[in-house]
Design a protein around this motif. Structure first.
Motif, PDB file in Angstrom:
ATOM      1  N   MET A 110      31.524   8.568 -37.644  1.00  0.00           N
ATOM      2  CA  MET A 110      30.074   8.698 -37.722  1.00  0.00           C
ATOM      3  C   MET A 110      29.362   7.641 -36.884  1.00  0.00           C
ATOM      4  O   MET A 110      28.328   7.915 -36.270  1.00  0.00           O
ATOM      5  N   ALA A 111      29.914   6.436 -36.854  1.00  0.00           N
ATOM      6  CA  ALA A 111      29.309   5.382 -36.033  1.00  0.00           C
ATOM      7  C   ALA A 111      29.287   5.799 -34.567  1.00  0.00           C
ATOM      8  O   ALA A 111      28.276   5.639 -33.866  1.00  0.00           O
ATOM      9  N   VAL A 112      30.383   6.357 -34.100  1.00  0.00           N
ATOM     10  CA  VAL A 112      30.473   6.768 -32.695  1.00  0.00           C
ATOM     11  C   VAL A 112      29.612   8.002 -32.437  1.00  0.00           C
ATOM     12  O   VAL A 112      28.797   8.032 -31.499  1.00  0.00           O
ATOM     13  N   THR A 113      29.765   9.033 -33.272  1.00  0.00           N
ATOM     14  CA  THR A 113      29.083  10.290 -32.969  1.00  0.00           C
ATOM     15  C   THR A 113      27.569  10.163 -33.064  1.00  0.00           C
ATOM     16  O   THR A 113      26.836  10.759 -32.256  1.00  0.00           O
ATOM     17  N   PHE A 114      27.076   9.370 -33.998  1.00  0.00           N
ATOM     18  CA  PHE A 114      25.619   9.264 -34.096  1.00  0.00           C
ATOM     19  C   PHE A 114      25.049   8.239 -33.121  1.00  0.00           C
ATOM     20  O   PHE A 114      23.854   8.281 -32.816  1.00  0.00           O
ATOM     21  N   THR A 115      25.882   7.358 -32.590  1.00  0.00           N
ATOM     22  CA  THR A 115      25.443   6.566 -31.438  1.00  0.00           C
ATOM     23  C   THR A 115      25.303   7.473 -30.227  1.00  0.00           C
ATOM     24  O   THR A 115      24.359   7.346 -29.433  1.00  0.00           O
ATOM     25  N   ILE A 116      26.221   8.432 -30.089  1.00  0.00           N
ATOM     26  CA  ILE A 116      26.125   9.433 -29.018  1.00  0.00           C
ATOM     27  C   ILE A 116      24.880  10.305 -29.207  1.00  0.00           C
ATOM     28  O   ILE A 116      24.278  10.781 -28.238  1.00  0.00           O
ATOM     29  N   SER A 117      24.440  10.490 -30.455  1.00  0.00           N
ATOM     30  CA  SER A 117      23.374  11.455 -30.751  1.00  0.00           C
ATOM     31  C   SER A 117      21.991  11.021 -30.282  1.00  0.00           C
ATOM     32  O   SER A 117      21.095  11.859 -30.162  1.00  0.00           O
ATOM     33  N   GLN A 118      21.798   9.722 -30.021  1.00  0.00           N
ATOM     34  CA  GLN A 118      20.455   9.271 -29.678  1.00  0.00           C
ATOM     35  C   GLN A 118      19.972   9.897 -28.376  1.00  0.00           C
ATOM     36  O   GLN A 118      20.682   9.977 -27.394  1.00  0.00           O
ATOM     37  N   ARG A 119      18.736  10.399 -28.419  1.00  0.00           N
ATOM     38  CA  ARG A 119      18.117  11.092 -27.281  1.00  0.00           C
ATOM     39  C   ARG A 119      19.042  12.174 -26.735  1.00  0.00           C
ATOM     40  O   ARG A 119      19.237  12.304 -25.520  1.00  0.00           O
ATOM     41  N   ASN A 120      19.599  12.957 -27.635  1.00  0.00           N
ATOM     42  CA  ASN A 120      20.583  13.968 -27.259  1.00  0.00           C
ATOM     43  C   ASN A 120      20.340  15.194 -28.125  1.00  0.00           C
ATOM     44  O   ASN A 120      19.601  15.149 -29.101  1.00  0.00           O
ATOM     45  N   ASN A 121      20.960  16.330 -27.768  1.00  0.00           N
ATOM     46  CA  ASN A 121      20.836  17.515 -28.607  1.00  0.00           C
ATOM     47  C   ASN A 121      22.205  17.905 -29.145  1.00  0.00           C
ATOM     48  O   ASN A 121      23.240  17.453 -28.660  1.00  0.00           O
ATOM     49  N   ILE A 122      22.202  18.747 -30.178  1.00  0.00           N
ATOM     50  CA  ILE A 122      23.436  19.043 -30.903  1.00  0.00           C
ATOM     51  C   ILE A 122      24.517  19.652 -30.019  1.00  0.00           C
ATOM     52  O   ILE A 122      25.678  19.210 -30.085  1.00  0.00           O
ATOM     53  N   PRO A 123      24.241  20.637 -29.165  1.00  0.00           N
ATOM     54  CA  PRO A 123      25.319  21.176 -28.319  1.00  0.00           C
ATOM     55  C   PRO A 123      25.948  20.125 -27.405  1.00  0.00           C
ATOM     56  O   PRO A 123      27.175  20.079 -27.253  1.00  0.00           O
ATOM     57  N   ARG A 124      25.132  19.255 -26.810  1.00  0.00           N
ATOM     58  CA  ARG A 124      25.680  18.221 -25.926  1.00  0.00           C
ATOM     59  C   ARG A 124      26.469  17.177 -26.712  1.00  0.00           C
ATOM     60  O   ARG A 124      27.492  16.676 -26.235  1.00  0.00           O
ATOM     61  N   ILE A 125      25.993  16.827 -27.900  1.00  0.00           N
ATOM     62  CA  ILE A 125      26.734  15.880 -28.744  1.00  0.00           C
ATOM     63  C   ILE A 125      28.106  16.461 -29.057  1.00  0.00           C
ATOM     64  O   ILE A 125      29.134  15.782 -28.931  1.00  0.00           O
ATOM     65  N   ALA A 126      28.135  17.729 -29.481  1.00  0.00           N
ATOM     66  CA  ALA A 126      29.395  18.382 -29.834  1.00  0.00           C
ATOM     67  C   ALA A 126      30.349  18.414 -28.645  1.00  0.00           C
ATOM     68  O   ALA A 126      31.562  18.185 -28.804  1.00  0.00           O
ATOM     69  N   GLN A 127      29.824  18.671 -27.445  1.00  0.00           N
ATOM     70  CA  GLN A 127      30.671  18.683 -26.249  1.00  0.00           C
ATOM     71  C   GLN A 127      31.256  17.306 -25.972  1.00  0.00           C
ATOM     72  O   GLN A 127      32.444  17.181 -25.633  1.00  0.00           O
TER      73      GLN A 127
END
Length: 270
Positions: A110-127
């Motif tokens: 969760m620490a990594v994935t939600f750091t990735i999530s900032q200013r991002n959208n769900i499809p790009r985060i998932a990719q």
């Protein structure tokens, strides 16, 4: 497919499609109609849906040790729902997303994935998450004809070039998380909410929204109420800018997920 399986009757209180589209996780996927892959830690499971019944292709011991906690099956969500009946928006949200539960996910992931999530959208985060797993994670097993990987450890992410995951300016933040050391991640669950959040905010690249997401989805601190652009928009639109999550003490994070899911679902179809 495994020969052993465990049957779980959700009685309408669990909906994996809703959870997969709720924005809280990126490794629960519907790979065919009513067939799901769930991955946490070193465990992966194939799950098939038949109405309200879910068939977990694992034995009862693994189900009780891993998947019942992961899907938070011992928490009384009916009790939460009964306390939302005076809010018309939440009553409608329950009709659309009443099968959502707050997963008990891996803190590091969760620490990594939600750091990735900032200013991002769900499809790009998932990719990005899938690229990290496929390129740096440990292979686990095949499900539905595809190889499933564990989420990579800090050691697996610290030294390689992560550009394959298209992280952009977030990559140095991920490297910084990798450098924190195991002791930090092991200590966070033992801290109270204020202490845990402060420790997260002290990490470069983690701001208020990301810290609250990690608190809710990685530490299962149910009073955390993450606010992103969607939640801010719905508070302005539905509640005229005045919504107090403190009214739902002990399950504000669940309320946030219902609001987020329903508001996005009203805006565009999944």
């Amino acid at each position: 497919m495994d020969s052993k399986f465990t049957v779980y009757d959700s009685r309408g209180e669990l909906d994996l499609r809703q959870i997969a589209n709720s924005g809280q996780c990126f490794r629960l996927k519907e790979y065919a109609t009513d067939k799901f892959i769930a991955v946490t830690g070193s465990h992966a499971v194939d799950i098939h849906r038949r109405g309200d019944v879910y068939i977990f292709w694992c034995d009862a011991k693994e189900f009780q040790a891993v998947w019942a906690p992961y899907f938070d099956l011992d928490t009384d969500y009916k009790g939460f729902k009964s306390k939302m009946q005076d809010d018309p928006f939440l009553k409608d949200a329950l009709k659309t997303g009443g099968g959502i539960r707050i997963l008990r996910q891996d803190l590091w992931e969760m620490a990594v994935t939600f750091t990735i999530s900032q200013r991002n959208n769900i499809p790009r985060i998932a990719q990005s998450v899938e690229a990290l797993c496929e390129n740096f994670g440990t292979p686990l097993r095949e499900i539905g004809g595809r190889q499933v990987y564990a989420f990579p450890t800090a050691d697996q992410l610290l030294w390689p070039d992560l550009s394959v995951a298209s992280l952009g300016y977030r990559e140095p933040y991920i490297k910084g998380l990798c450098s924190q050391g195991d002791t930090v991640w092991q200590s966070l669950p033992n801290l109270d909410d204020a202490q845990a959040k402060k420790k997260l905010l002290d990490m470069k690249g983690i701001g208020e929204k990301v810290a609250n997401c990690i608190m809710l989805f990685g530490l299962h601190r149910m009073d955390s109420y993450p606010r992103d652009v969607w939640v801010n928009r719905l508070i302005d639109d539905v509640y005229h800018g005045d919504f107090d999550p403190g009214k739902y003490a002990g399950f504000a994070g669940y309320v946030q997920q219902l609001q987020f899911y329903y508001y996005r679902n009203k805006t565009f179809s999944f």
